[in-house]
Design an enzyme around this catalytic site. Structure first.
Site, short mmCIF file in Angstrom:
data_model
loop_
_atom_site.label_atom_id
_atom_site.label_comp_id
_atom_site.label_asym_id
_atom_site.label_seq_id
_atom_site.Cartn_x
_atom_site.Cartn_y
_atom_site.Cartn_z
N CYS A 1 -22.43 -3.89 -7.55
CA CYS A 1 -23.48 -2.90 -7.70
C CYS A 1 -24.04 -2.55 -6.33
CB CYS A 1 -24.55 -3.47 -8.63
SG CYS A 1 -26.23 -3.32 -8.05
N GLU A 2 -24.11 -1.25 -6.05
CA GLU A 2 -24.51 -0.84 -4.70
C GLU A 2 -26.01 -1.00 -4.46
OE1 GLU A 2 -23.12 3.15 -4.43
OE2 GLU A 2 -24.96 4.02 -5.25
N HIS A 3 -26.76 -1.23 -5.51
CA HIS A 3 -28.20 -1.39 -5.32
C HIS A 3 -28.58 -2.80 -4.90
CE1 HIS A 3 -28.25 2.05 -8.40
NE2 HIS A 3 -28.36 2.54 -7.18
N HIS A 4 -27.79 -3.78 -5.36
CA HIS A 4 -28.14 -5.18 -5.09
C HIS A 4 -27.03 -5.98 -4.44
CE1 HIS A 4 -30.69 -3.87 -8.52
NE2 HIS A 4 -31.62 -4.51 -7.84
N GLN B 1 -21.94 1.95 -12.16
CA GLN B 1 -20.95 2.00 -13.25
C GLN B 1 -20.61 3.44 -13.66
OE1 GLN B 1 -21.80 -0.68 -16.51
NE2 GLN B 1 -20.55 0.53 -17.93
N HIS C 1 -24.01 -6.60 -15.83
CA HIS C 1 -24.50 -6.51 -14.45
C HIS C 1 -25.30 -7.76 -14.10
CE1 HIS C 1 -23.72 -2.09 -13.74
NE2 HIS C 1 -23.42 -2.25 -15.01
N CYS D 1 -27.10 -8.23 -11.58
CA CYS D 1 -28.43 -7.91 -11.05
C CYS D 1 -29.44 -7.79 -12.19
CB CYS D 1 -28.40 -6.65 -10.19
SG CYS D 1 -27.86 -5.17 -11.06
#
Ligand SMILES: [Zn+2]
Length: 232
Positions: free
Chosen positions: A118-121, A159, A187, A189
């Site tokens: 996941c690119e956010h976390h 995703q 996920h 995260c």
């Protein structure tokens, strides 16, 4: 124009992954294997190691203790592996695997396992992808579809984008009547941080061409997956 790193600049372990995604098992390109001895590689300037070291300090750890001494280096190599998809050449991947055939029934490949970040976390999300298309003259070797998923999964992702990229890639390369992609994933995260209930599976879908226009096609696809079509 491409943002890919040329294969010769890649570290050997990463090149192996890229080569595996691009090629069938057993048809290793001898030229590639030869090149694999070449150094240096991107990110070999030690900055990732330095950054991981700094994170360890900032969270109150002692980077010098035995268990952590090799961690910055391991984390660096791990991120290169988990993002090896950036370096995959789609041309090489589909090379010799697209065939002209007179077949126009739905092709379905279910339960393709994948792992992404996941690119956010920068935490993993993982699960299964299900891919279907209706050929119009051209088909792709079935073993290539999981490679397409892997090419896009081994990157920083969300995703929804992963789902769309797989669908659009097949739409572009095969020019089929339509494509449908469903991705189901957990996920970490969300699960580890307790934002959602642990074990919650997120489902995304991308439908193009006939799969978008025709309710019956979409219903047939979801029936293959053993679930009702969204909105049906
Ligand atoms: Zn996240």
């Amino acid at each position: 124009m491409s943002d890919r790193t040329e294969p010769r600049d890649l570290h050997e372990s990463i090149r192996r992954i890229v080569t595996e995604i691009e090629n069938e098992i057993g048809d290793d390109d001898p030229e590639l294997l030869l090149e694999s001895a070449i150094e240096p590689r991107p990110g070999a300037n030690g900055r990732v190691e330095e950054a991981v070291h700094d994170i360890l300090v900032e969270i109150g750890e002692d980077p010098a203790r035995e268990g952590l001494v090799g961690t910055p280096d391991r984390v660096h190599r791990m991120y290169l592996e988990l993002t090896a998809g950036y370096h995959v050449d789609p041309e090489r991947l589909i090379n010799k695997a697209i065939f002209d055939v007179d077949y126009s029934e739905m092709v379905v490949v279910k339960d393709i396992p994948f792992y992404s970040l996941c690119e956010h976390h920068l935490l993993p999300f993982f699960g299964s992808a299900h891919v279907a298309y209706i050929p119009s003259r051209r088909v792709i070797g079935l073993s290539k579809i999981p490679r397409v998923v892997e090419m896009y999964a081994r990157r920083l992702q969300v995703q929804e984008r992963l789902t769309k990229q797989v669908a659009e890639f097949l739409m572009e390369r095969l020019e089929p009547e339509g494509v449908g992609v469903v991705v189901e994933a957990t996920h970490l995260c969300a699960a580890m941080r307790g934002v959602r209930k642990p074990g919650t599976v997120m489902t995304t879908s991308s439908v193009l061409g006939l799969f978008r226009r025709n309710d019956k096609t979409r219903a047939e696809f979801f029936a293959h997956l053993g679930r009702p079509a969204p909105g049906a």
